[in-house]
Design an enzyme around this catalytic site. Structure first.
Site, mmCIF file in Angstrom:
data_model
loop_
_atom_site.group_PDB
_atom_site.id
_atom_site.type_symbol
_atom_site.label_atom_id
_atom_site.label_comp_id
_atom_site.label_asym_id
_atom_site.label_seq_id
_atom_site.Cartn_x
_atom_site.Cartn_y
_atom_site.Cartn_z
ATOM 1 N N ASP A 8 0.870 -1.172 0.000
ATOM 2 C CA ASP A 8 0.000 0.000 0.000
ATOM 3 C C ASP A 8 0.912 1.228 0.000
ATOM 4 O O ASP A 8 1.626 1.473 0.977
ATOM 5 C CB ASP A 8 -0.885 -0.040 1.254
ATOM 6 C CG ASP A 8 -1.784 1.179 1.348
ATOM 7 O OD1 ASP A 8 -1.711 2.071 0.475
ATOM 8 O OD2 ASP A 8 -2.567 1.241 2.317
ATOM 9 N N TYR A 100 -7.412 15.374 -9.097
ATOM 10 C CA TYR A 100 -6.467 14.509 -9.834
ATOM 11 C C TYR A 100 -5.352 15.366 -10.445
ATOM 12 O O TYR A 100 -4.164 15.027 -10.356
ATOM 13 C CB TYR A 100 -7.237 13.753 -10.926
ATOM 14 C CG TYR A 100 -6.402 12.793 -11.737
ATOM 15 C CD1 TYR A 100 -5.993 11.572 -11.209
ATOM 16 C CD2 TYR A 100 -6.024 13.102 -13.043
ATOM 17 C CE1 TYR A 100 -5.238 10.682 -11.960
ATOM 18 C CE2 TYR A 100 -5.269 12.212 -13.800
ATOM 19 C CZ TYR A 100 -4.880 11.009 -13.246
ATOM 20 O OH TYR A 100 -4.114 10.132 -13.998
HETATM 21 N N1 LIG Z 1 -4.911 5.081 -18.093
HETATM 22 C C1 LIG Z 1 -4.688 6.329 -18.447
HETATM 23 O O1 LIG Z 1 -5.275 6.820 -19.417
HETATM 24 C C2 LIG Z 1 -3.683 7.183 -17.690
HETATM 25 C C3 LIG Z 1 -3.338 8.436 -18.217
HETATM 26 C C4 LIG Z 1 -2.402 9.221 -17.551
HETATM 27 C C5 LIG Z 1 -1.829 8.754 -16.374
HETATM 28 N N2 LIG Z 1 -2.202 7.549 -15.882
HETATM 29 C C6 LIG Z 1 -1.563 7.115 -14.642
HETATM 30 O O2 LIG Z 1 -0.958 5.859 -14.862
HETATM 31 C C7 LIG Z 1 -0.910 5.137 -13.631
HETATM 32 C C8 LIG Z 1 -1.478 3.750 -13.852
HETATM 33 O O3 LIG Z 1 -2.869 3.895 -14.149
HETATM 34 P P1 LIG Z 1 -3.726 2.793 -14.953
HETATM 35 O O4 LIG Z 1 -4.410 3.479 -16.048
HETATM 36 O O5 LIG Z 1 -2.892 1.584 -15.238
HETATM 37 O O6 LIG Z 1 -4.870 2.519 -13.888
HETATM 38 P P2 LIG Z 1 -5.240 1.193 -13.093
HETATM 39 O O7 LIG Z 1 -6.387 1.567 -12.219
HETATM 40 O O8 LIG Z 1 -5.387 0.057 -14.044
HETATM 41 O O9 LIG Z 1 -3.930 0.970 -12.220
HETATM 42 C C9 LIG Z 1 -3.685 1.679 -11.041
HETATM 43 C C10 LIG Z 1 -2.965 0.731 -10.094
HETATM 44 O O10 LIG Z 1 -2.711 1.437 -8.867
HETATM 45 C C11 LIG Z 1 -2.881 0.497 -7.835
HETATM 46 N N3 LIG Z 1 -3.155 1.197 -6.565
HETATM 47 C C12 LIG Z 1 -4.187 1.997 -6.242
HETATM 48 N N4 LIG Z 1 -4.084 2.407 -4.956
HETATM 49 C C13 LIG Z 1 -2.953 1.837 -4.463
HETATM 50 C C14 LIG Z 1 -2.300 1.874 -3.215
HETATM 51 N N5 LIG Z 1 -2.780 2.579 -2.165
HETATM 52 N N6 LIG Z 1 -1.144 1.174 -3.058
HETATM 53 C C15 LIG Z 1 -0.632 0.457 -4.095
HETATM 54 N N7 LIG Z 1 -1.206 0.383 -5.311
HETATM 55 C C16 LIG Z 1 -2.356 1.065 -5.490
HETATM 56 C C17 LIG Z 1 -4.068 -0.361 -8.273
HETATM 57 O O11 LIG Z 1 -4.100 -1.586 -7.596
HETATM 58 C C18 LIG Z 1 -3.779 -0.514 -9.750
HETATM 59 O O12 LIG Z 1 -2.987 -1.666 -9.987
HETATM 60 C C19 LIG Z 1 -1.677 5.989 -12.623
HETATM 61 O O13 LIG Z 1 -0.780 6.739 -11.843
HETATM 62 C C20 LIG Z 1 -2.526 6.897 -13.491
HETATM 63 O O14 LIG Z 1 -2.870 8.110 -12.832
HETATM 64 C C21 LIG Z 1 -3.098 6.745 -16.513
#
Ligand SMILES: NC(=O)c1ccc[n+]([C@@H]2O[C@H](COP(=O)([O-])OP(=O)(O)OC[C@H]3O[C@@H](n4cnc5c(N)ncnc54)[C@H](O)[C@@H]3O)[C@@H](O)[C@H]2O)c1
Length: 201
Positions: A8, A100
């Site tokens: 976490d 965000y």
């Molecule tokens: N998907 C997009 O379009 C996008 C765009 C820009 C940035 N991002 C960033 O990329 C990163 C990954 O996002 P994603 O799209 O793969 O989303 P996702 O929801 O698939 O993955 C997010 C991950 O964070 C983990 N997580 C959440 N809270 C947590 C905690 N307290 N401790 C440990 N792990 C935790 C979740 O278990 C999950 O595996 C994020 O930081 C997101 O903000 C995503």
């Protein structure tokens, strides 16, 4: 949420435990990517107050605590690369994404200070800023809201979202020796989505 986390990121004890377990298996953490993130939507008026603590807790404090664990190790070995997954929301605002956006801007500030504080030891910190990425979560959202999907595609000059591999490639590059003089950088991977105002006409 995607895969089940092994730590976490909002709890330093949990992070330390994960790093210690990793090291007890004979590995060293040379590259640490702070990727965990959550999203909540709303304006400052209609969004519940708890969203601030929740989103900042994971997206900003989580990166800070991950940096503390990573840098404690990097400094001992005089090497290391820390990569933070920020977002295009780390460099521009989007209506309805206040909390965000604040969290993703915050970590870019942290990355710059990490680079300033530890660059002389050869330890690097960089931010990667993806635009919208086709993750399973995103695909589900697009299927449920085709009209929204069309709008989001229309504001990306490349006319599509990124494939996760296209973000992984950028992370690979900034953490590799090929980017050995890149420190405190903000690496945008968004198909020009944040480059300026865009019209497909
Ligand atoms: N998907 C997009 O379009 C996008 C765009 C820009 C940035 N991002 C960033 O990329 C990163 C990954 O996002 P994603 O799209 O793969 O989303 P996702 O929801 O698939 O993955 C997010 C991950 O964070 C983990 N997580 C959440 N809270 C947590 C905690 N307290 N401790 C440990 N792990 C935790 C979740 O278990 C999950 O595996 C994020 O930081 C997101 O903000 C995503």
């Amino acid at each position: 949420m995607g895969t089940r986390p092994v730590a976490d990121v909002t709890a330093s004890g949990s992070l330390e435990e994960a790093f210690n377990k990793f090291e007890s298996q004979g590995f060293t953490a040379d590259i640490v990517v702070a990727c965990a993130g959550v999203e909540r939507l709303g304006t400052v008026i209609d969004e519940p107050e708890e969203n601030w603590d929740f989103v900042m807790g994971v997206n900003a404090q989580g990166v800070y605590l991950s940096a503390r664990s990573a840098y404690a190790r990097f400094v001992k070995r005089r090497q290391g690369s820390f990569v933070v997954i920020s977002s295009d929301a780390g460099i521009v605002g989007t209506s309805g994404f206040g909390v965000y956006t604040a969290s993703k801007h915050a970590v870019i500030g942290l990355v710059k200070c990490l680079a300033l504080d530890f660059g002389h030891l050869g330890i690097r910190a960089n931010a990667v800023c993806p635009g919208n990425v086709r993750t399973p979560m995103m695909d589900e959202y697009l299927r449920a809201s085709p009209a929204e999907a069309e709008y989001w595609f229309s504001v990306v000059p490349m006319g599509r979202f990124a494939d996760p591999d296209e973000i992984a490639g950028a992370v690979d590059f900034v953490s590799s020796p090929a980017a050995s003089f890149m420190n405190g950088s903000v690496f945008v991977v968004d198909g020009a989505g944040s480059a300026g105002l865009f019209s497909a006409d």
